[in-house]
Design a protein around this motif. Structure first.
Motif, mmCIF file in Angstrom:
data_model
loop_
_atom_site.group_PDB
_atom_site.id
_atom_site.type_symbol
_atom_site.label_atom_id
_atom_site.label_comp_id
_atom_site.label_asym_id
_atom_site.label_seq_id
_atom_site.Cartn_x
_atom_site.Cartn_y
_atom_site.Cartn_z
ATOM 1 N N GLU A 128 101.003 57.725 -3.656
ATOM 2 C CA GLU A 128 101.751 57.404 -2.436
ATOM 3 C C GLU A 128 103.189 57.894 -2.548
ATOM 4 N N GLU B 269 104.853 60.868 -0.258
ATOM 5 C CA GLU B 269 106.019 60.553 0.580
ATOM 6 C C GLU B 269 107.166 61.520 0.294
ATOM 7 N N SER C 182 108.568 63.959 3.171
ATOM 8 C CA SER C 182 109.959 63.715 3.551
ATOM 9 C C SER C 182 110.846 64.908 3.247
ATOM 10 N N VAL D 231 103.466 55.015 4.038
ATOM 11 C CA VAL D 231 104.216 56.275 4.083
ATOM 12 C C VAL D 231 104.284 56.802 5.509
ATOM 13 N N ARG E 83 106.600 54.652 7.599
ATOM 14 C CA ARG E 83 108.021 54.818 7.266
ATOM 15 C C ARG E 83 108.569 56.143 7.774
ATOM 16 N N LEU E 84 107.783 57.191 7.654
ATOM 17 C CA LEU E 84 108.262 58.520 8.057
ATOM 18 C C LEU E 84 108.049 58.791 9.545
#
Length: 491
Positions: free
Chosen positions: A86, A90, A94, A114, A117-118
């Motif tokens: 993970e 990420e 990112s 992930v 969040r992104l």
């Protein structure tokens, strides 16, 4: 200039040629149509020129369709290993600023945190692939220029955070054509593909090379040695690409089969991604009559050198001569080294990447007057043939003396009871660093006997102070030994 258009020209020019994936037949014409539809679907999903699209999929036809479709419309493919954690995934998503994440439902659930969040747009191939039936074939001509980025390949981050190598359309096309010429790949060939396709070796060298030469391709999702040998026999395979771990397991399987396999159709066995030992080279030759062709490459420069096509000119422990369009030189203490002097391998040519994604300082540090500093140590003989001795960062300095791990590994690997070895340096209060080794054995032997064997063949300061017996060496997906893990474990 567009790599996908080049591949489409081959697919559409040979519509009846076949790619067989896990016993399902896909004609070149069908694959071309699916790539064009996938390109239309990507556009419908909002993908624009220069956008990064991450593919984290098992080996599949969907990976192939979206990879070529993505580059066709001028977007950039980010191939990701499905086994990344993970945190790793990420970081890649990112750092690259990926617009679209193409994966499976199961993987998306694993990475839900992930994705949330992104806030990255996600396409699930096992749930949404039917949308491809709602779009037509993409017919626009590519507008990419030679130096536009086609792929961002993240290098392994054993000494810091991973760097995204920006590989251009020109890099891919010129390297592909050089290999086609050197390895004499034609539409008469039949390739057996057993490598992962998230890596440059399986995706760029094997798959793109095979499609470009318009050869029939048999593709297995995963490598199995017995199945591989039986497929070579039954399908009359002519071309095979692997890593040393694969050839080691094929050798074991051949010994078990006691010669009951017909390899007469084979034209060329190729090895790369990690060093091939002399013992394995000679054992494979004794069992098959084939001298494996070893070549040298990396994400940042594609394929750099290759042993000659003529079997008698392939030398174990050498990675051959520079490819057409590529030059190398050995640099020691800031000056070009003489033959047989060890130094860092510098590379220049149309195969060399554009730089590291969003790392201008690192890119600048990696070049010297247009030459890419590979970080690999090696030397050339009087004919210009390249021999590698290891990574510059793996050089061991013990008591002020340089030890190249590859030299010690060659000796250990020559012992009849050793299957494979890895030599590394561990901090030492007295010598600065001490030489240690991890070995996998074919037969039981006392570690001290191996140390004594080294002392008969090497200067004593080069010999391991300790030898660790392991069931297997830690390796990445392409069979490259992860010495950083050994150093951490045994420090």
């Amino acid at each position: 200039m567009n790599i996908s258009q080049k591949i489409l020209d081959s697919l559409e020019g040979n519509p009846n040629k076949r790619l067989v994936f896990e016993d399902t037949i896909y004609t070149y014409g069908y694959i071309a149509s699916m790539i064009r539809k996938a390109a239309s679907l990507l556009r419908k999903l909002g993908v624009s020129f220069g956008d990064r699209v991450a593919l984290q999929l098992p080996k599949s036809m969907e990976f192939i369709y979206f990879h070529f479709a993505n580059m066709l419309i001028g977007a950039i493919t980010l191939p990701l290993n499905p086994s990344y954690s993970e945190a790793e995934t990420e970081y890649y998503l990112s750092d690259s600023g990926s617009y679209l994440f193409i994966t499976t439902k199961e993987n998306s659930q694993r990475l839900k945190g992930v994705i949330d969040r992104l806030k990255i747009k996600t396409f699930l191939v096992d749930e949404e692939m039917d949308k491809i039936n709602d779009v037509g074939e993409y017919k626009e001509k590519p507008t990419t220029q030679p130096d536009d980025v086609a792929i961002i390949a993240y290098t392994s981050g054993t000494t810091g955070r991973s760097k995204g190598a920006m590989i251009t359309h020109k890099n891919l096309i010129t390297n592909m054509e050089a290999l086609k010429k050197l390895w004499r790949m034609t539409d008469k060939d039949k390739l057996l593909h057993v490598l992962p396709i998230f890596h440059v070796h399986g995706l760029v060298v094997a798959l793109q090379g095979g499609l470009n030469a318009a050869m029939d391709i048999v593709m297995h999702e995963k490598f199995d040695p017995i199945r591989t040998l039986k497929t070579i026999e039954s399908e009359r395979i002519t071309l095979f690409m692997g890593v040393p771990t694969i050839y080691s397991r094929l050798t074991d399987a051949l010994q078990k089969l006691e010669g009951r396999i017909d390899l007469s159709s084979m034209r060329l066995f190729i090895s790369g991604s990690a060093p091939l030992t002399k013992v394995l080279f000679e054992k494979f030759y004794s069992l098959t009559g084939h001298r494996i062709l070893e070549r040298y490459g990396m994400s940042e420069a594609g394929m750099i050198t290759s042993n000659p096509y003529e079997p008698k000119e392939r030398i174990p422990l050498s990675v051959g001569y520079p490819l057409e369009g590529c030059s190398i030189k050995i640099v020691k203490d800031g000056k070009e080294a003489k033959p047989f002097e060890v130094g860092e391998v510098y590379i220049k040519g149309t195969n060399v990447f554009k730089g590291y994604w969003q790392m201008p300082k690192k890119t600048e540090e990696s070049f010297d007057n247009g030459w890419f500093k590979s970080g690999d140590l090696g030397y050339t003989d009087n004919s210009g043939r390249l021999f590698l001795v290891g990574r510059a960062k793996e050089l061991i300095i013990t008591g002020g003396l340089n030890v190249y791990p590859k030299e010690v590994e060659n000796v250990l690997d020559s012992h009849p009871d050793v299957k494979e070895s890895a030599v590394f340096g561990v901090k030492d209060d007295d010598f600065g660093e001490r030489v240690e080794a991890a070995v996998v054995l074919d037969k039981g032997i006392d570690p001290q006997d191996l140390i004594d064997y080294c002392k008969k063949n090497l200067a004593h300061y080069k010999c391991p102070k300790r030898i660790h017996i392991l069931d297997e060496l830690p390796k990445n997906a392409m069979g490259k030994v992860q010495k950083n893990i050994l150093i951490e474990r045994f420090s």
